[in-house]
Design a protein around this motif. Structure first.
Motif, PDB file in Angstrom:
ATOM      1  N   TYR A  47      -9.216   5.863  -8.273  1.00  0.00           N
ATOM      2  CA  TYR A  47      -9.223   5.619  -6.833  1.00  0.00           C
ATOM      3  C   TYR A  47      -9.073   4.118  -6.595  1.00  0.00           C
ATOM      4  O   TYR A  47      -9.851   3.321  -7.125  1.00  0.00           O
ATOM      5  CB  TYR A  47     -10.524   6.147  -6.216  1.00  0.00           C
ATOM      6  N   HIS A  59      -5.024   0.381  -0.911  1.00  0.00           N
ATOM      7  CA  HIS A  59      -3.741   0.869  -0.410  1.00  0.00           C
ATOM      8  C   HIS A  59      -3.244  -0.001   0.736  1.00  0.00           C
ATOM      9  O   HIS A  59      -3.996  -0.767   1.340  1.00  0.00           O
ATOM     10  CB  HIS A  59      -3.916   2.310   0.088  1.00  0.00           C
ATOM     11  N   HIS A  82      -3.192   5.386   4.994  1.00  0.00           N
ATOM     12  CA  HIS A  82      -2.832   5.167   3.598  1.00  0.00           C
ATOM     13  C   HIS A  82      -1.322   4.988   3.494  1.00  0.00           C
ATOM     14  O   HIS A  82      -0.557   5.916   3.801  1.00  0.00           O
ATOM     15  CB  HIS A  82      -3.282   6.344   2.722  1.00  0.00           C
ATOM     16  N   GLU A  83      -0.908   3.817   3.078  1.00  0.00           N
ATOM     17  CA  GLU A  83       0.500   3.494   2.887  1.00  0.00           C
ATOM     18  C   GLU A  83       0.672   2.819   1.530  1.00  0.00           C
ATOM     19  O   GLU A  83      -0.299   2.456   0.870  1.00  0.00           O
ATOM     20  CB  GLU A  83       0.990   2.544   3.988  1.00  0.00           C
ATOM     21  N   ASP A  84       1.916   2.636   1.131  1.00  0.00           N
ATOM     22  CA  ASP A  84       2.203   1.759   0.004  1.00  0.00           C
ATOM     23  C   ASP A  84       1.957   0.319   0.447  1.00  0.00           C
ATOM     24  O   ASP A  84       2.065   0.009   1.637  1.00  0.00           O
ATOM     25  CB  ASP A  84       3.666   1.912  -0.424  1.00  0.00           C
ATOM     26  N   ALA A 132      -0.048   0.394  -3.641  1.00  0.00           N
ATOM     27  CA  ALA A 132      -1.371   0.557  -4.244  1.00  0.00           C
ATOM     28  C   ALA A 132      -1.983  -0.819  -4.490  1.00  0.00           C
ATOM     29  O   ALA A 132      -1.280  -1.774  -4.817  1.00  0.00           O
ATOM     30  CB  ALA A 132      -1.263   1.315  -5.554  1.00  0.00           C
ATOM     31  N   TYR A 164      -4.860  -2.305  -6.819  1.00  0.00           N
ATOM     32  CA  TYR A 164      -5.773  -2.003  -7.922  1.00  0.00           C
ATOM     33  C   TYR A 164      -7.010  -2.896  -7.878  1.00  0.00           C
ATOM     34  O   TYR A 164      -6.967  -4.031  -7.395  1.00  0.00           O
ATOM     35  CB  TYR A 164      -5.051  -2.167  -9.259  1.00  0.00           C
ATOM     36  N   VAL A 223      -3.090  -4.616   3.811  1.00  0.00           N
ATOM     37  CA  VAL A 223      -3.669  -3.782   2.764  1.00  0.00           C
ATOM     38  C   VAL A 223      -5.153  -3.560   2.999  1.00  0.00           C
ATOM     39  O   VAL A 223      -5.820  -4.334   3.684  1.00  0.00           O
ATOM     40  CB  VAL A 223      -3.475  -4.412   1.362  1.00  0.00           C
ATOM     41  N   SER A 255      -9.855  -4.096   5.587  1.00  0.00           N
ATOM     42  CA  SER A 255      -8.418  -4.137   5.833  1.00  0.00           C
ATOM     43  C   SER A 255      -8.027  -5.577   6.132  1.00  0.00           C
ATOM     44  O   SER A 255      -8.677  -6.239   6.951  1.00  0.00           O
ATOM     45  CB  SER A 255      -8.036  -3.239   7.016  1.00  0.00           C
TER      46      SER A 255
END
Length: 281
Positions: free
Chosen positions: A180, A183, A190-192, A194, A196, A213, A249
């Protein structure tokens, strides 16, 4: 990650996203104030819902197929996606993570906090356990800010995960969830791309103005291995170790960064890290 799969936002769109971010922040603020022994996670859900509606928005969690609540409330060994229930009653010393999101217009906010339930009812609690849980939450939160600070200076997005991992492992033997991750966020929750929470070989998406993001480290006191409970949603640690989840965010724009889900844009938490967020007027 190709540029075409990531929607870069204009400054005007980022300003609109701020409304959803502030509604999310307000909901979490009111939930935090209400957390006490004896309250149910369903009651906390209702507080978040009413706060978001009062801000002119609605829950974006309810837009996820099959999910009917405004928050996720994950207790102790539950990491994320815990479902609110009238039967889930908080106890003094519990560690509870609250994840919440709001949509206003066509724009989304997403944020999470972790709180140790205060001992307000005179219950007997394990003081060592409470301290360990508070430390876990503090480490997770500070790793989030380390990641945000890295984003402010990064050339590529995966520098964020490197900074998060480096901070967490400098603080002790903690586990970082791998299944998990964070994003992109904007017209959808939730969008591109990812995002990490650990180092990976790839550089990731190039950090540039318009990138928005959600960074969300999920950290556990033991093994990072998890299981999904019978409800089909709740993610719990396999070894029953405690968990913490923090999220914000963030928008990258042509003048700097701004934390959309922090009331001060992240100024107070980023100052010690040498980063000054820049608002868009």
């Amino acid at each position: 990650m190709s540029r075409q799969s990531v929607e870069l936002k204009t400054n005007d769109q980022i300003i609109l996203m701020r409304d959803a971010g502030l509604a999310t922040a307000a909901a979490l603020r009111e939930v935090r104030k209400a957390i006490r022994p004896g309250i149910s996670t369903l009651e906390l859900d209702a507080i978040a819902e009413s706060t978001i509606i009062a801000k002119g928005g609605h829950s974006n969690f309810k837009l996820v197929a099959g999910y009917r609540h405004t928050i996720c409330a994950s207790i102790n060994d539950e990491v994320v996606h815990g479902i609110p229930s009238a039967d889930r009653i908080l106890k003094a010393g519990d560690i509870v993570s609250i994840d919440c999101g709001a949509e206003i217009g066509e724009w989304n906010g997403d944020s999470a906090i972790t709180v140790i339930v205060p001992n307000e009812d005179g219950s007997q609690v394990d003081s060592d356990l409470v301290r360990a849980r508070q430390t876990l939450s503090d480490v997770t939160e500070q790793s989030l800010w380390a990641g945000i600070a890295a984003l402010a200076k990064a050339e590529y997005l995966n520098e964020v995960g490197m900074a998060i991992e480096e901070y967490i492992y400098s603080q002790g033997r903690y586990g970082i969830l791998e299944e998990y991750v964070g994003h992109g966020i904007g017209r959808s929750m939730h969008e591109d791309p990812a995002v990490y929470n650990f180092a990976v070989r790839e550089k990731g998406f190039k950090v540039q103005p318009g990138l928005c993001v959600a960074i969300e480290p999920m950290v556990v006191a033991g093994s990072h291995r998890t299981k999904i409970l019978k409800d089909g949603w709740t993610v719990s640690t396999k070894d029953a170790s405690d968990a913490s989840h923090w999220e914000h965010s963030i928008a990258v724009h042509d003048k700097g960064i701004w934390v959309l889900t922090a009331e001060d844009g992240g100024a107070a938490k980023l100052a010690p890290l040498g980063v000054k967020p820049v608002p868009l007027s």
